[in-house]
Design an enzyme around this catalytic site. Sequence first.
Site, PDB file in Angstrom:
ATOM      1  N   SER A  40       0.812  -1.221   0.000  1.00 47.36           N
ATOM      2  CA  SER A  40       0.000   0.000   0.000  1.00 47.36           C
ATOM      3  C   SER A  40       0.846   1.272   0.000  1.00 47.36           C
ATOM      4  O   SER A  40       1.720   1.431   0.850  1.00 47.36           O
ATOM      5  CB  SER A  40      -0.895   0.044   1.237  1.00 47.36           C
ATOM      6  OG  SER A  40      -1.833  -0.982   1.182  1.00 47.36           O
ATOM      7  N   HIS A  68      -2.905   1.554  -4.437  1.00 49.85           N
ATOM      8  CA  HIS A  68      -2.428   0.441  -5.263  1.00 49.85           C
ATOM      9  C   HIS A  68      -2.696   0.773  -6.729  1.00 49.85           C
ATOM     10  O   HIS A  68      -3.847   0.847  -7.144  1.00 49.85           O
ATOM     11  CB  HIS A  68      -3.130  -0.875  -4.881  1.00 49.85           C
ATOM     12  CG  HIS A  68      -2.667  -1.400  -3.575  1.00 49.85           C
ATOM     13  ND1 HIS A  68      -1.661  -2.331  -3.467  1.00 49.85           N
ATOM     14  CD2 HIS A  68      -3.044  -1.089  -2.318  1.00 49.85           C
ATOM     15  CE1 HIS A  68      -1.455  -2.575  -2.179  1.00 49.85           C
ATOM     16  NE2 HIS A  68      -2.280  -1.839  -1.467  1.00 49.85           N
ATOM     17  N   HIS A  92      -5.908  -8.081  -2.153  1.00 51.57           N
ATOM     18  CA  HIS A  92      -6.017  -8.470  -0.743  1.00 51.57           C
ATOM     19  C   HIS A  92      -7.211  -9.394  -0.505  1.00 51.57           C
ATOM     20  O   HIS A  92      -8.215  -9.329  -1.206  1.00 51.57           O
ATOM     21  CB  HIS A  92      -6.219  -7.221   0.141  1.00 51.57           C
ATOM     22  CG  HIS A  92      -5.119  -6.232   0.063  1.00 51.57           C
ATOM     23  ND1 HIS A  92      -5.081  -5.249  -0.894  1.00 51.57           N
ATOM     24  CD2 HIS A  92      -4.012  -6.067   0.826  1.00 51.57           C
ATOM     25  CE1 HIS A  92      -3.990  -4.523  -0.716  1.00 51.57           C
ATOM     26  NE2 HIS A  92      -3.324  -4.996   0.308  1.00 51.57           N
ATOM     27  N   TYR A  94      -9.199  -9.030   1.981  1.00 48.89           N
ATOM     28  CA  TYR A  94     -10.362  -8.235   2.415  1.00 48.89           C
ATOM     29  C   TYR A  94     -11.103  -7.583   1.254  1.00 48.89           C
ATOM     30  O   TYR A  94     -12.206  -7.095   1.420  1.00 48.89           O
ATOM     31  CB  TYR A  94      -9.966  -7.178   3.478  1.00 48.89           C
ATOM     32  CG  TYR A  94      -9.029  -6.082   2.989  1.00 48.89           C
ATOM     33  CD1 TYR A  94      -9.456  -5.045   2.180  1.00 48.89           C
ATOM     34  CD2 TYR A  94      -7.689  -6.091   3.369  1.00 48.89           C
ATOM     35  CE1 TYR A  94      -8.605  -4.041   1.755  1.00 48.89           C
ATOM     36  CE2 TYR A  94      -6.814  -5.103   2.955  1.00 48.89           C
ATOM     37  CZ  TYR A  94      -7.289  -4.077   2.148  1.00 48.89           C
ATOM     38  OH  TYR A  94      -6.429  -3.101   1.722  1.00 48.89           O
ATOM     39  N   GLU A  95     -10.491  -7.584   0.057  1.00 56.89           N
ATOM     40  CA  GLU A  95     -11.213  -7.070  -1.114  1.00 56.89           C
ATOM     41  C   GLU A  95     -12.164  -8.136  -1.660  1.00 56.89           C
ATOM     42  O   GLU A  95     -12.887  -7.877  -2.630  1.00 56.89           O
ATOM     43  CB  GLU A  95     -10.221  -6.672  -2.214  1.00 56.89           C
ATOM     44  CG  GLU A  95      -9.356  -5.476  -1.861  1.00 56.89           C
ATOM     45  CD  GLU A  95      -8.273  -5.246  -2.912  1.00 56.89           C
ATOM     46  OE1 GLU A  95      -8.565  -4.569  -3.918  1.00 56.89           O
ATOM     47  OE2 GLU A  95      -7.142  -5.759  -2.732  1.00 56.89           O
ATOM     48  N   ALA A 122       2.832  -2.514   3.721  1.00 54.54           N
ATOM     49  CA  ALA A 122       2.717  -1.497   4.768  1.00 54.54           C
ATOM     50  C   ALA A 122       2.246  -2.230   6.015  1.00 54.54           C
ATOM     51  O   ALA A 122       1.379  -3.096   5.927  1.00 54.54           O
ATOM     52  CB  ALA A 122       1.697  -0.454   4.354  1.00 54.54           C
ATOM     53  N   MET A 212      -2.050  -6.709   6.414  1.00 53.33           N
ATOM     54  CA  MET A 212      -3.175  -7.464   5.842  1.00 53.33           C
ATOM     55  C   MET A 212      -2.808  -8.175   4.535  1.00 53.33           C
ATOM     56  O   MET A 212      -3.642  -8.301   3.640  1.00 53.33           O
ATOM     57  CB  MET A 212      -4.344  -6.502   5.600  1.00 53.33           C
ATOM     58  CG  MET A 212      -4.751  -5.747   6.854  1.00 53.33           C
ATOM     59  SD  MET A 212      -5.905  -4.457   6.499  1.00 53.33           S
ATOM     60  CE  MET A 212      -5.847  -3.501   8.018  1.00 53.33           C
ATOM     61  N   SER A 213      -1.569  -8.605   4.444  1.00 50.18           N
ATOM     62  CA  SER A 213      -1.160  -9.212   3.163  1.00 50.18           C
ATOM     63  C   SER A 213      -0.007 -10.190   3.382  1.00 50.18           C
ATOM     64  O   SER A 213       0.210 -10.685   4.478  1.00 50.18           O
ATOM     65  CB  SER A 213      -0.735  -8.105   2.191  1.00 50.18           C
ATOM     66  OG  SER A 213       0.438  -7.478   2.671  1.00 50.18           O
ATOM     67  N   ASN A 236       2.891   3.011  10.945  1.00 51.72           N
ATOM     68  CA  ASN A 236       2.313   3.546  12.188  1.00 51.72           C
ATOM     69  C   ASN A 236       2.755   2.654  13.334  1.00 51.72           C
ATOM     70  O   ASN A 236       3.050   1.474  13.126  1.00 51.72           O
ATOM     71  CB  ASN A 236       0.781   3.577  12.090  1.00 51.72           C
ATOM     72  CG  ASN A 236       0.200   2.223  11.714  1.00 51.72           C
ATOM     73  OD1 ASN A 236       0.382   1.751  10.586  1.00 51.72           O
ATOM     74  ND2 ASN A 236      -0.461   1.588  12.644  1.00 51.72           N
ATOM     75  N   HIS A 248      -6.541   4.314   6.906  1.00 48.62           N
ATOM     76  CA  HIS A 248      -5.883   3.867   5.672  1.00 48.62           C
ATOM     77  C   HIS A 248      -5.155   5.037   5.006  1.00 48.62           C
ATOM     78  O   HIS A 248      -4.050   4.869   4.474  1.00 48.62           O
ATOM     79  CB  HIS A 248      -6.910   3.244   4.721  1.00 48.62           C
ATOM     80  CG  HIS A 248      -6.302   2.704   3.453  1.00 48.62           C
ATOM     81  ND1 HIS A 248      -5.404   1.641   3.445  1.00 48.62           N
ATOM     82  CD2 HIS A 248      -6.424   3.092   2.152  1.00 48.62           C
ATOM     83  CE1 HIS A 248      -5.021   1.410   2.198  1.00 48.62           C
ATOM     84  NE2 HIS A 248      -5.619   2.272   1.405  1.00 48.62           N
TER      85      HIS A 248
HETATM   86  N1  HPA Z   1      -2.686  -2.857  11.312  1.00 43.10           N
HETATM   87  C1  HPA Z   1      -2.895  -3.700  10.289  1.00 43.10           C
HETATM   88  N2  HPA Z   1      -2.450  -3.473   9.063  1.00 43.10           N
HETATM   89  C2  HPA Z   1      -1.759  -2.349   8.852  1.00 43.10           C
HETATM   90  C3  HPA Z   1      -1.501  -1.434   9.859  1.00 43.10           C
HETATM   91  C4  HPA Z   1      -1.988  -1.693  11.164  1.00 43.10           C
HETATM   92  O1  HPA Z   1      -1.803  -0.914  12.113  1.00 43.10           O
HETATM   93  N3  HPA Z   1      -0.775  -0.411   9.320  1.00 43.10           N
HETATM   94  C5  HPA Z   1      -0.596  -0.730   8.015  1.00 43.10           C
HETATM   95  N4  HPA Z   1      -1.196  -1.901   7.722  1.00 43.10           N
END
Ligand code: HPA
Length: 278
Positions: A40, A68, A92, A94-95, A122, A212-213, A236, A248
């Site tokens: 991402s 993306h 992903h 989740y998509e 990310a 998430m990947s 983060n 996001h």
């Molecule tokens: N949690 C899950 N997925 C993420 C995060 C997070 O804090 N930051 C970037 N992708």
Amino acid sequence: MPGEYALAVLSRWRSLYQPAMQMVREHCTFPPALAVLLGSGLQLELPAAAEIPYERIPALPAPTVTGHQGVLRILESRRWDRTILLWSGRFHWYEGFPVEVIAAPILISAAVGCSSVLLTNAAGGLNSHFAAGDLMLLLDHLNCFPPIPELAAFSLRRSPYSAEIRRALVQIGLKLEIPFQQGVYVGVSGPNYETPAEVRFYRTIGGDAIGMSTVIEATVAATLGMKVAGCSVITNVLSELPATGVSHTEVVQASALAAPKLGRILQAVCDDHLPIFL
Ligand code: HPA
């Protein structure tokens, strides 16, 4: 060696992408060596010999998430006369995509001859020593996705991430003054971010970063016999304290800020260090 069931699943998936493989092969002047999958917000400005939007690749959908691009860039390393496939944008769980779509860049890259893959993503930092903007090389992962029946046969038993490539990337980072963290990536289905209690849980079970990947792609790539490397951009830092939300947009922006570091690493790989991936 993958078991009979995994081999049958792989061959069914591969047949879906036969025309896509043909198309990618036609765009490569040199034999493909390495595939890079971007996470991402990671858009790398590397000179490309050709660009193919995902919509034009047979059987590939366009990614639906902001950050993306959905473009395959064909890079050439003239020093080594090899092609690098830069997949700018991933699919992903989740998509709502099935595993064979999430793994499509891997299946296609392996079929056209890439022997290794660098998976980037990310991720949120769970390790309290991490700061936003850090790069973390993956030592291993914790698969916290819901059970995926097709993947049940893809038993890894050891870390899919190559220690040899990791050591080489650390050396390249030292030369470029780009330090790497190292740690365990927790893969979750998302798209929600974690509550403070979940942050505590994922830390307790041994996670250093969470995203998430990557887990699905790494599992398929290792089962195909590819050498796999993984690199998280820590976008983060997660906290067990209440009221510390993540969005996001924030993730995509932080990722874009760290992207040039990854770009320099990748440029150095193409120019001087490609053999570590061969
Ligand atoms: N949690 C899950 N997925 C993420 C995060 C997070 O804090 N930051 C970037 N992708």
